[in-house]
Design a protein around this motif. Sequence first.
Motif, short mmCIF file in Angstrom:
data_model
loop_
_atom_site.label_atom_id
_atom_site.label_comp_id
_atom_site.label_asym_id
_atom_site.label_seq_id
_atom_site.Cartn_x
_atom_site.Cartn_y
_atom_site.Cartn_z
N ARG A 2 -51.80 -8.37 82.74
CA ARG A 2 -51.24 -7.65 83.89
C ARG A 2 -49.85 -8.20 84.18
O ARG A 2 -49.56 -9.37 83.91
CB ARG A 2 -52.13 -7.84 85.13
N ASN A 3 -49.00 -7.34 84.77
CA ASN A 3 -47.61 -7.74 85.05
C ASN A 3 -47.53 -9.08 85.79
O ASN A 3 -46.75 -9.96 85.44
CB ASN A 3 -46.95 -6.63 85.86
N ALA A 4 -48.41 -9.25 86.79
CA ALA A 4 -48.36 -10.47 87.60
C ALA A 4 -48.77 -11.71 86.81
O ALA A 4 -48.52 -12.83 87.23
CB ALA A 4 -49.26 -10.30 88.82
N GLU A 5 -49.43 -11.50 85.66
CA GLU A 5 -49.87 -12.65 84.85
C GLU A 5 -48.81 -13.08 83.84
O GLU A 5 -48.95 -14.11 83.18
CB GLU A 5 -51.16 -12.29 84.09
N VAL A 6 -47.77 -12.27 83.67
CA VAL A 6 -46.72 -12.61 82.71
C VAL A 6 -45.96 -13.83 83.24
O VAL A 6 -45.47 -13.81 84.37
CB VAL A 6 -45.76 -11.42 82.50
N ARG A 31 -39.01 -17.12 72.81
CA ARG A 31 -39.11 -15.68 72.46
C ARG A 31 -39.57 -14.86 73.66
O ARG A 31 -40.40 -13.96 73.54
CB ARG A 31 -40.02 -15.46 71.26
N TRP A 32 -39.06 -15.24 74.83
CA TRP A 32 -39.36 -14.50 76.06
C TRP A 32 -38.19 -13.57 76.36
O TRP A 32 -37.07 -13.77 75.86
CB TRP A 32 -39.52 -15.47 77.24
N HIS A 33 -38.44 -12.57 77.21
CA HIS A 33 -37.36 -11.66 77.64
C HIS A 33 -36.39 -12.43 78.53
O HIS A 33 -36.75 -13.46 79.10
CB HIS A 33 -37.94 -10.47 78.40
N ARG A 120 -37.61 -6.75 88.85
CA ARG A 120 -39.02 -7.09 88.54
C ARG A 120 -39.52 -6.35 87.32
O ARG A 120 -40.47 -6.79 86.65
CB ARG A 120 -39.90 -6.81 89.76
N ALA A 121 -38.90 -5.21 87.00
CA ALA A 121 -39.33 -4.42 85.84
C ALA A 121 -39.10 -5.17 84.52
O ALA A 121 -39.66 -4.82 83.49
CB ALA A 121 -38.59 -3.09 85.82
N PHE A 122 -38.29 -6.23 84.56
CA PHE A 122 -38.04 -7.00 83.34
C PHE A 122 -39.17 -7.97 83.02
O PHE A 122 -39.18 -8.61 81.98
CB PHE A 122 -36.71 -7.78 83.45
N ARG A 123 -40.14 -8.10 83.93
CA ARG A 123 -41.28 -9.00 83.71
C ARG A 123 -42.26 -8.33 82.73
O ARG A 123 -43.07 -7.50 83.11
CB ARG A 123 -41.96 -9.27 85.05
N ARG A 124 -42.11 -8.69 81.47
CA ARG A 124 -42.95 -8.07 80.44
C ARG A 124 -43.45 -9.16 79.49
O ARG A 124 -42.77 -10.17 79.29
CB ARG A 124 -42.12 -7.05 79.63
N PRO A 125 -44.65 -8.97 78.89
CA PRO A 125 -45.17 -9.97 77.96
C PRO A 125 -44.20 -10.18 76.81
O PRO A 125 -43.51 -9.22 76.43
CB PRO A 125 -46.48 -9.35 77.45
#
Length: 230
Positions: A2-6, A31-33, A120-125
């Motif tokens: 889930r987004n909040a877990e990234v 290798r994170w965004h 916040r939309a940049f929070r991705r696995p």
Amino acid sequence: MRNAEVPVLTLDGPSGAGKGTVARRVSESLRWHLLDSGAIYRALALSAELAGMAMDDVPALLGIARTMVVDFRLDERGRPQVLLDGNDVTKVIRSETCGKQASQIAALPAVRGALLQCQRAFRRPPGLVADGRDMGTVVFPDALVKIYLMASVEERAHRRYKQLMEQGVSGNIAPILKEIEARDLRDSTRSVSPLVPAPDAVILETTGKSVEAVVSIVLSQIRQRSDRML
Ligand code: DC
């Protein structure tokens, strides 16, 4: 996931503290965004300028903030690029004028609110490295690790001067120092999201430290925190 877990690493601090370089190196290593939130404020200022809008015209700024699309990618030589509505604005947003305008619009509470979702939309696995002023305090208060980078005004002015020289832009150190001081004051005394470390941030003094040394401290903080979570 889930987004909040990234997992998020926030890197906050004043202009020229080395956040950009450290954030890029750490994001490459993990290798994170990568989110360069200052580039988002700069892109908004540029859009407003190109449309002939005043930097205090809140309704007009909100109109752009809600529709503009900012993206980060690597060019064919692996260098970071900033795209605004599909156009490469990497260089143009780095001007002193654009930085000053970004700082002005960043003091407007409604503008900051309108840009929250976009950031916040940049929070991705698998994870995000977020560089800015209020990443740990406002945008990602639940970040896994929060770092606040500091450096003396003189060191920051010197780094900025060197950066400009490398880009072939001529300049003088005295006005750069003055502008950094003015921007520090504006960023740290504004009523919303002032530039302050989050209470749970690790304060990292970078004066006299190499980029490699700072990156290695930041990575060890992430490792420690991740180990504790296992
Ligand atoms: O990091 P930078 O110099 O590119 O940022 C430009 C301006 O944007 C800076 O003066 C303050 C503002 N800013 C902000 O208020 N909050 C952020 N998270 C990032 C930048």
